[in-house]
Design an enzyme around this catalytic site. Sequence first.
Site, PDB file in Angstrom:
ATOM      1  N   VAL A  42      23.459  36.421  21.694  1.00 33.30           N
ATOM      2  CA  VAL A  42      24.264  36.359  22.920  1.00 33.30           C
ATOM      3  C   VAL A  42      23.953  35.075  23.676  1.00 33.30           C
ATOM      4  CG1 VAL A  42      24.836  37.495  25.101  1.00 33.30           C
ATOM      5  CG2 VAL A  42      24.116  38.864  23.142  1.00 33.30           C
ATOM      6  N   GLY A  65      24.266  31.938  22.954  1.00 31.36           N
ATOM      7  CA  GLY A  65      23.730  30.769  22.260  1.00 31.36           C
ATOM      8  C   GLY A  65      22.308  30.485  22.705  1.00 31.36           C
ATOM      9  N   ILE A 120      21.176  30.149  25.763  1.00 31.92           N
ATOM     10  CA  ILE A 120      20.786  30.658  27.083  1.00 31.92           C
ATOM     11  C   ILE A 120      19.766  31.772  26.911  1.00 31.92           C
ATOM     12  CG2 ILE A 120      21.569  31.641  29.261  1.00 31.92           C
ATOM     13  CD1 ILE A 120      24.426  30.873  28.484  1.00 31.92           C
ATOM     14  N   GLU A 175      37.829  28.607  15.404  1.00 34.21           N
ATOM     15  CA  GLU A 175      37.924  28.650  13.958  1.00 34.21           C
ATOM     16  C   GLU A 175      39.380  28.661  13.505  1.00 34.21           C
ATOM     17  OE1 GLU A 175      35.075  31.280  12.040  1.00 34.21           O
ATOM     18  OE2 GLU A 175      34.197  31.605  14.021  1.00 34.21           O
ATOM     19  N   ASP A 234      34.663  39.060  19.884  1.00 34.22           N
ATOM     20  CA  ASP A 234      33.347  38.420  19.986  1.00 34.22           C
ATOM     21  C   ASP A 234      32.695  38.760  21.328  1.00 34.22           C
ATOM     22  OD1 ASP A 234      31.426  36.153  19.024  1.00 34.22           O
ATOM     23  OD2 ASP A 234      31.982  35.572  21.054  1.00 34.22           O
ATOM     24  N   LYS A 251      29.166  41.034  22.253  1.00 33.91           N
ATOM     25  CA  LYS A 251      28.081  40.546  23.103  1.00 33.91           C
ATOM     26  C   LYS A 251      27.838  41.467  24.298  1.00 33.91           C
ATOM     27  CE  LYS A 251      28.782  35.769  21.673  1.00 33.91           C
ATOM     28  NZ  LYS A 251      29.620  34.571  21.961  1.00 33.91           N
TER      29      LYS A 251
END
Lengths: 404, 404
Positions: free
Chosen positions: B127, B129, B131, B185, B196, B200
């Site tokens: 979750v 990245g 952070i 993507e 996504d 999270k």
Amino acid sequence: MSKVAILGFGVVGSGVAEVLKRNGAHIGEKVHGSVELKYILDLKDFPDSPFGEKIVHDFAVIEGDPEVDIVVETIGGARIAKEYTQRALAAGKSVVTSNKELVAKHGYELMELAREHGVSYLYEASVGGGIPIIRPLKQCLAANEITEVCGILNGTTNYILTRMIRAGLSFDAALKEAQQNGYAEADPTADIEGHDACRKICILASLAFGRHIYPEQVPTAGITGVTLSDVAYADSCGRKIKLLGRAIRGEDGRIRAFVEPHLVRGEDPLAGVEDVFNAITVRGNAIGDVMFYGRGAGKLPTASAVVADVMDAARNKDRPKYIDWGPGGEDVTLPPDDVSSSWYVRAEVPADRLRQLLGDVTLLARAGAPGGECAVLTAPMTRGELDRRLSEVETGSVFRVLED
Amino acid sequence: MSKVAILGFGVVGSGVAEVLKRNGAHIGEKVHGSVELKYILDLKDFPDSPFGEKIVHDFAVIEGDPEVDIVVETIGGARIAKEYTQRALAAGKSVVTSNKELVAKHGYELMELAREHGVSYLYEASVGGGIPIIRPLKQCLAANEITEVCGILNGTTNYILTRMIRAGLSFDAALKEAQQNGYAEADPTADIEGHDACRKICILASLAFGRHIYPEQVPTAGITGVTLSDVAYADSCGRKIKLLGRAIRGEDGRIRAFVEPHLVRGEDPLAGVEDVFNAITVRGNAIGDVMFYGRGAGKLPTASAVVADVMDAARNKDRPKYIDWGPGGEDVTLPPDDVSSSWYVRAEVPADRLRQLLGDVTLLARAGAPGGECAVLTAPMTRGELDRRLSEVETGSVFRVLED
């Protein structure tokens, strides 16, 4: 099963007692055992408080009680708080503190003492109130080489600046309002002169870079020199004035740390941090910029950070946590003289003269400026270079511009 | 001394190899021992990579090598990644992952398996990245009863919305630009449909509230329905459209979690989160609101979070860390039907008709609106109530307004 003693039944100390009581069941469950408040040390009695019967007046009672394994120090200052912290650690008790002055001035020696006695010295609440920053800095950013820590570290000054910017109050009026709202103390010196922010950047920088950085190694300017005309000029170029504490690691490994007002771009996340909120930005070589934001002070936020540390100490009784750093020294820091940046300069000289002295500048304008007043943003240069060029000019305000 | 195997040499996997190499000395010092990359599992060979010689094609090599004590799973998906994670944990190896789909779908059972075998299952990188959010949620906010977690959790959709708001691009044009910049993507479904973000918020909510919350318990809407006219109406009332994942604990202890576009006030710190940045707000009963902000994705930020977990696993080899939660179930959540809020409604009906149906509304205006189009903000009500009142109206967009 842990027994806790709180030193100092002031705002934060009483908040800790409250949070321990209010979230008690939840806390016990999380540490797999109970955490019980046994004593509160204070000079006064509090007969009307629900915690009144826990009050003691002699630290020796706490020091000598083997049941007490965690001491919460919320006295503040670096004198009696230091003595009691030393005695508690030496007696094999973990100490949790919100006292930034003590950690900034004596953190290294207290951490060493804690190690010696196999206990924890924890200080999450000393920076950023309830914002979790100490552990994320130490643990989650572990994989990064940190290059800069930068933050709005003092809620009082941020409130004053916000009121100047948003409501057009003068510095004095905004300070008075802050005092009326309980956001500034009767003697606001430590806040408005930047000393509080200085202590906090010392703690963050020591942790980020691994060596103790002392307050006297951090040149510090407060916000008393910020005027409404500076606010207006900053606004004219889409910037806000913020008091920032910064610590930058140079390629030579030396730390340049300083506290001073900055002009911050409106799009920068730091510009949106208003009122008594704090925010801390950490720059790592892999992670880029990460920001932590929240209430930087206040009874319950700060108390919740203290209690989180208490829980950590309780959970790790048999294996103390060391969130510490190495010794300080003259080889750790350098003055920020070589930290180049653009500068905001306001002076009572003609624009042509400023341009002649400073070269390529951006001229700023504001409504109602008196004749003869001039404000500019310079090209990047060091403070030494700037001062040399302006040696014959009497300047009004000179503030650093935070680079984009 | 720890030996690491990376499963999957894609963007994150290769980033992990790089960070381990680049910050190797620093990392070894911090964990008081070395952390060495031994294998990389991938279907392909990478003869030109500096890590080429570490490539293996058979997971059994890693599984059977007792030297390997930490496995990094960056394969993604919930099939083969699940099997390898189970086998690694069962073989007594700690597993570190960035795989949000796997954690959201099977976190509880994998955490149980890790406990059984006395090893760690860590997922900080799943979750936000780079952070740091998982540990702060678990540790630093430990003293709080958390009441809500809310965040901008997907960088792709936030980039698209930012470009719609800032550059006036249509959704399709902004998506195409995001794809060209590598922010989306080729098949963007998981991002733009909100899946996504859903995964999270499941992970954050499970951790915050202590029970597994599954994706199918979280009603999810993406941003494909957001139009430039919605953006303009939002702007007209000082708001921005953001895709938020939220999990709210009701007084009954049940969790209402959902993902949908919201109108967010311009002064809200979440409104200032632009481009591919992510931000997560946590609300606690003592701490108030705390926000964590940074790059939510990207090779190095994500890799640095993985490596921080690897270091944690290496440091705590003899005492694994459990950052886990309890089992899920139907008693954990409730649909968000009773979560009342103001709503943004755009429809092709006269304003008077909307006012008649919805009662007290704020009428919005935008330049160039076609005749007959109408947009309003309603008084607070539940979605059920709103739908009932609008049952005879064909609406364009209906978005929740984030309360002040």
